[in-house]
Design an enzyme around this catalytic site. Sequence first.
Site, PDB file in Angstrom:
ATOM      1  N   CYS A  42       0.811  -1.224   0.000  1.00 57.19           N
ATOM      2  CA  CYS A  42       0.000   0.000   0.000  1.00 57.19           C
ATOM      3  C   CYS A  42       0.843   1.273   0.000  1.00 57.19           C
ATOM      4  O   CYS A  42       0.315   2.364  -0.176  1.00 57.19           O
ATOM      5  CB  CYS A  42      -0.933   0.020   1.201  1.00 57.19           C
ATOM      6  SG  CYS A  42      -0.030   0.017   2.754  1.00 57.19           S
ATOM      7  N   CYS A  75      -1.584  -4.649   7.860  1.00 50.37           N
ATOM      8  CA  CYS A  75      -1.185  -3.325   8.357  1.00 50.37           C
ATOM      9  C   CYS A  75      -0.468  -3.447   9.703  1.00 50.37           C
ATOM     10  O   CYS A  75       0.395  -2.629  10.027  1.00 50.37           O
ATOM     11  CB  CYS A  75      -2.403  -2.424   8.518  1.00 50.37           C
ATOM     12  SG  CYS A  75      -3.495  -2.412   7.092  1.00 50.37           S
TER      13      CYS A  75
HETATM   14 FE1  FES Z   1      -1.347   0.474   4.355  1.00 48.74          FE
HETATM   15 FE2  FES Z   1      -2.959  -0.260   6.261  1.00 48.74          FE
HETATM   16  S1  FES Z   1      -3.470   0.050   4.171  1.00 48.74           S
HETATM   17  S2  FES Z   1      -0.832  -0.023   6.380  1.00 48.74           S
END
Ligand code: FES
Length: 133
Positions: A33, A102
């Site tokens: 992400c 995450c």
């Molecule tokens: Fe990137 Fe949670 S979506 S750390």
Amino acid sequence: MYNDKVMEAFRNPKNVGEIENCDGLGKVGNASCGDIMQITLKIENDVIVDAKFKTFGCAAAIATSSTATDMIIGMTIEEALKITNKKVVEELEGLPPQKIHCSVLAEEAIKAAIEDYQNRKKGIVVEKEEKYV
Ligand code: FES
């Protein structure tokens, strides 16, 4: 999608910031992400006396940063090295399955900061490289 404990840690995170003249710094990124977490530690006689974080990330990343730093303050480095993302998630009473990744950032940032501390103690200066988990 988040429980009350996660929302509280996200809305009122503890230990936000950066320790000046820290004894260990860990900075990691989540390749999936692009979010980034930095943890700085103050360590005396191998005991973590303070921990702070700066996280550029989602609510789960902020909540796990807050909880993980809170958990390790007062621990020896040996104890802190045993903190896993699973333990942080348990402390938060769960995360949605799609947000478990995450929580890995906090575990990795703590380990990186302790490794940095141990290297500094040995007099080893390691060029800071961002590590992606
Ligand atoms: Fe990137 Fe949670 S979506 S750390």
